[in-house]
Design a protein around this motif. Structure first.
Motif, PDB file in Angstrom:
ATOM      1  N   GLN A   1       9.837  -4.353  -7.588  1.00 40.37           N
ATOM      2  CA  GLN A   1      10.473  -4.378  -6.267  1.00 40.37           C
ATOM      3  C   GLN A   1      11.503  -5.499  -6.224  1.00 40.37           C
ATOM      4  O   GLN A   1      11.362  -6.501  -6.926  1.00 40.37           O
ATOM      5  CB  GLN A   1       9.433  -4.607  -5.174  1.00 40.37           C
ATOM      6  CG  GLN A   1       8.423  -3.487  -5.024  1.00 40.37           C
ATOM      7  CD  GLN A   1       7.501  -3.735  -3.849  1.00 40.37           C
ATOM      8  OE1 GLN A   1       7.837  -3.477  -2.702  1.00 40.37           O
ATOM      9  NE2 GLN A   1       6.303  -4.224  -4.129  1.00 40.37           N
TER      10      GLN A   1
ATOM     11  N   ARG B   1       3.578   2.600   2.450  1.00 44.72           N
ATOM     12  CA  ARG B   1       4.337   1.436   1.977  1.00 44.72           C
ATOM     13  C   ARG B   1       5.473   1.149   2.948  1.00 44.72           C
ATOM     14  O   ARG B   1       6.324   1.999   3.199  1.00 44.72           O
ATOM     15  CB  ARG B   1       4.880   1.696   0.569  1.00 44.72           C
ATOM     16  CG  ARG B   1       5.670   0.522  -0.019  1.00 44.72           C
ATOM     17  CD  ARG B   1       5.883   0.703  -1.505  1.00 44.72           C
ATOM     18  NE  ARG B   1       4.624   0.597  -2.235  1.00 44.72           N
ATOM     19  CZ  ARG B   1       4.071  -0.549  -2.605  1.00 44.72           C
ATOM     20  NH1 ARG B   1       4.652  -1.693  -2.292  1.00 44.72           N
ATOM     21  NH2 ARG B   1       2.943  -0.551  -3.269  1.00 44.72           N
TER      22      ARG B   1
ATOM     23  N   GLU C   1      -5.416  -8.942  -0.977  1.00 41.62           N
ATOM     24  CA  GLU C   1      -4.012  -9.041  -0.548  1.00 41.62           C
ATOM     25  C   GLU C   1      -3.081  -8.731  -1.719  1.00 41.62           C
ATOM     26  O   GLU C   1      -2.045  -8.075  -1.550  1.00 41.62           O
ATOM     27  CB  GLU C   1      -3.730 -10.443  -0.012  1.00 41.62           C
ATOM     28  CG  GLU C   1      -4.369 -10.723   1.344  1.00 41.62           C
ATOM     29  CD  GLU C   1      -4.115 -12.139   1.819  1.00 41.62           C
ATOM     30  OE1 GLU C   1      -3.213 -12.818   1.247  1.00 41.62           O
ATOM     31  OE2 GLU C   1      -4.798 -12.596   2.750  1.00 41.62           O
ATOM     32  N   GLU C   2      -3.435  -9.203  -2.918  1.00 42.61           N
ATOM     33  CA  GLU C   2      -2.618  -8.903  -4.098  1.00 42.61           C
ATOM     34  C   GLU C   2      -2.714  -7.417  -4.446  1.00 42.61           C
ATOM     35  O   GLU C   2      -1.726  -6.794  -4.835  1.00 42.61           O
ATOM     36  CB  GLU C   2      -3.065  -9.771  -5.278  1.00 42.61           C
ATOM     37  CG  GLU C   2      -2.771 -11.254  -5.084  1.00 42.61           C
ATOM     38  CD  GLU C   2      -2.937 -12.045  -6.370  1.00 42.61           C
ATOM     39  OE1 GLU C   2      -2.741 -11.477  -7.461  1.00 42.61           O
ATOM     40  OE2 GLU C   2      -3.264 -13.246  -6.275  1.00 42.61           O
TER      41      GLU C   2
ATOM     42  N   PRO D   1      -1.004  -0.278  -0.469  1.00 40.46           N
ATOM     43  CA  PRO D   1      -0.889  -0.876   0.868  1.00 40.46           C
ATOM     44  C   PRO D   1      -2.116  -0.685   1.761  1.00 40.46           C
ATOM     45  O   PRO D   1      -2.453  -1.570   2.553  1.00 40.46           O
ATOM     46  CB  PRO D   1       0.338  -0.183   1.460  1.00 40.46           C
ATOM     47  CG  PRO D   1       1.153   0.217   0.268  1.00 40.46           C
ATOM     48  CD  PRO D   1       0.156   0.583  -0.783  1.00 40.46           C
TER      49      PRO D   1
ATOM     50  N   THR E   1       8.418  -1.312   3.422  1.00 44.23           N
ATOM     51  CA  THR E   1       9.273  -2.372   2.899  1.00 44.23           C
ATOM     52  C   THR E   1      10.707  -1.877   2.855  1.00 44.23           C
ATOM     53  O   THR E   1      10.958  -0.689   2.617  1.00 44.23           O
ATOM     54  CB  THR E   1       8.823  -2.810   1.497  1.00 44.23           C
ATOM     55  OG1 THR E   1       9.736  -3.796   0.996  1.00 44.23           O
ATOM     56  CG2 THR E   1       8.806  -1.627   0.521  1.00 44.23           C
TER      57      THR E   1
ATOM     58  N   GLU F   1      -0.412  -5.189  -2.520  1.00 44.45           N
ATOM     59  CA  GLU F   1       0.982  -5.122  -2.960  1.00 44.45           C
ATOM     60  C   GLU F   1       1.192  -3.868  -3.802  1.00 44.45           C
ATOM     61  O   GLU F   1       2.309  -3.368  -3.924  1.00 44.45           O
ATOM     62  CB  GLU F   1       1.357  -6.377  -3.748  1.00 44.45           C
ATOM     63  CG  GLU F   1       1.379  -7.643  -2.891  1.00 44.45           C
ATOM     64  CD  GLU F   1       1.758  -8.874  -3.680  1.00 44.45           C
ATOM     65  OE1 GLU F   1       2.316  -8.712  -4.791  1.00 44.45           O
ATOM     66  OE2 GLU F   1       1.513  -9.999  -3.207  1.00 44.45           O
TER      67      GLU F   1
END
Length: 499
Positions: free
Chosen positions: A121, A165, A374-375, A381, A167, A378
């Motif tokens: 990304q 997702r 949390e990782e 989601p 973003t 990524e």
């Protein structure tokens, strides 16, 4: 306490994939040689080779971004990727030889076809991935790789990753269907089963406590039976140390000058595992991302489909950890015990150079499950904590040594063979790509340690590995033929499972 003495031609220390591979090669080349194996655990493939102690990636540089480096002029150096790919092709050829001759059976129990993908990304990383794709697809070893930065296409490839997702960042991925998932634990057990049928003496729960040279140049090993405590002495003309993280201690005990000045730094790994079938069936690939700044190369995050015991699961990680143990079943004093007068300055220099790595490992150790989730989010989601469990993987000992390029106390990331000048003993140190390149690494051991036999072995080596002595990248037609033949033998040519 007894003090039984026996003599053999070859001693293999450690019942992992490396010893299994070397033993199998030697039994094909010189079946009359007597081979003895010592393993301190109760069965084969229980440490680094075990299926839960590694990611099971057939490392061929199809998706691992750390094998391709962007040079100062912006071009991509693919030389390491090409080398690793060729080495994996050698492994495929040897495994195919064993299957075709019915020496091992049911290849689907240790290798499965699985797309390999790289995903990034952000504008900078997307630009890098596109340049990497263009550099690799100009090479015959990477034919069939696809690239896309279209979210709709990515949703077809990796629906679990693309669902929900949110973003605005650019996102891109490459995909190649010729990747594999490899159960190195199952393969190791198969190979040792074959070796046992060939008369190889395999001794579990036996620990090699010490070794010394004899007057005739052989090696005498002091071996302790962990069940009864009895001590045995075994002599061999050649010794291979394939004890994973434990190899460094044994190399030091050998006293060979080639092992002087080498140290080791242990790094442990943890993975998040999901077995919920509703989630598992939404993903069918190994998807590698980019390592974070300060993270070691073996901490590249990836989301993998795994096939273990005929069950499909998902694995995410690795999360780095730290333990002074050199083996998962090792001692808390392993690291301290590896510091010797000959390597203490090298170890101190490495400590001074790797403060950021130390800080990174401390942060990783202190992470809560939610922080790890949390990782994971990524990549996925909408991942839920209740669907994922933490699994402790194996220990990896990274080699530390003085090098011309890196100076004193340079931390090495890779697989390395250390052998005596006379070829009487060799040790395998380091980590990834490790098991995937086991056949190439063991061929290197044969060349170094048995130069007087390599000429007479060449015909048999070419029978087992048709590309032996030939560069596949320079012979595209041979590569195409061999790749198709090994895919057929290993059951990789069948239609890939749809998502």
């Amino acid at each position: 306490m007894s003090d039984r003495q026996t003599q053999t031609d070859v001693i293999l220390i450690g019942a992992g994939i490396m010893s299994a591979t070397l033993g199998t090669l030697l039994k094909e080349l010189v079946p009359e040689w007597k081979i003895t194996v010592f393993e301190k655990l109760a069965s084969a493939g229980e440490e680094s080779s075990n299926e839960w102690n590694n990611a099971g990636t057939g490392h061929a540089a199809l998706c691992e971004l750390n094998y391709t480096v962007e040079k100062p002029d912006g071009s991509i150096d693919i030389s390491k990727a090409v080398s690793i790919n060729e080495q994996f092709q050698v492994s495929r050829q040897f495994w195919s030889y064993l299957v075709n001759r019915d020496l091992i059976r049911n290849p689907h129990e240790f290798i499965m076809p699985l797309p390999h993908m790289s995903m990034v990304q952000g504008e900078k990383d997307v630009a890098f991935l596109k340049k990497r794709f263009e550099a690799l697809t100009g090479n015959p070893l990477f034919q069939g790789m696809e690239y896309s930065d279209d979210p709709a296409k990515l949703a077809e490839w990796i629906p679990l990753i693309m669902t929900d997702r949110k973003t605005n960042e650019p996102i891109a991925a490459t995909k190649i269907d010729s990747g594999t998932d490899v159960n190195f634990g199952a393969l190791t057990r198969m190979l040792f089963g074959h070796l046992k049928s060939q008369g190889v003496g395999i001794n579990y729960k036996h620990s090699v406590d010490n070794m010394k040279r004899t007057d005739d140049g052989s090696w005498e090993l002091k071996v302790r039976n962990l069940d009864g405590g009895s001590v045995e002495r075994h002599t061999a003309k050649f010794v291979f140390i394939g004890g994973g993280g434990g190899s460094l201690h044994l190399l030091q005990k050998s006293g060979i000058p080639e092992g002087r000045g080498i140290g080791g730094f242990p790094v442990s790994g943890l993975f998040m595992v999901c077995t919920n079938p509703d989630i598992v069936e939404q993903h069918h690939a190994k998807v590698y991302g980019k390592a974070k700044v300060g993270a070691p190369p073996m901490s590249v995050p990836h989301l993998d489909t795994r096939f273990i015991d005929n069950k499909k699961s998902l694995l995410f990680g690795p999360f780095a950890g730290f333990s002074p143990k050199f083996l998962k079943t090792g001692s808390l004093f392993d690291l301290l015990g590896s510091v010797k007068p000959g390597n203490v300055l090298t170890m101190l220099a490495a400590g001074a150079k790797n403060v950021p790595l130390t800080k990174y490992l401390i942060e990783q150790v202190l992470q809560s499950k939610e922080k790890r989730m949390e990782e994971l989010r990524e990549f996925i989601p909408n991942a839920r904590s209740e669907d994922w469990d933490l699994v402790v993987a194996g220990q990896r000992v990274q080699v530390i040594k003085d090098t011309a390029a890196g100076g004193k106390g340079t931390l090495q990331f890779g697989t390395e063979v250390v052998s005596a000048a006379d070829g009487s003993i060799a040790a395998l140190l380091g980590a990834s790509p490790g098991a995937s390149t086991a056949v190439s690494v063991m061929l290197e051991v044969l060349k170094r340690c048995f130069p007087q036999h390599i000429g007479e072995w060449e015909e048999k080596l070419k029978e087992m590995i048709p590309s032996y002595g030939v560069s596949l990248v320079k012979n595209p037609q041979l590569h195409e033929e061999i790749h198709a033949a090994t895919a057929q033998a290993l059951g990789l040519s069948r239609e890939l499972q749809p998502v």
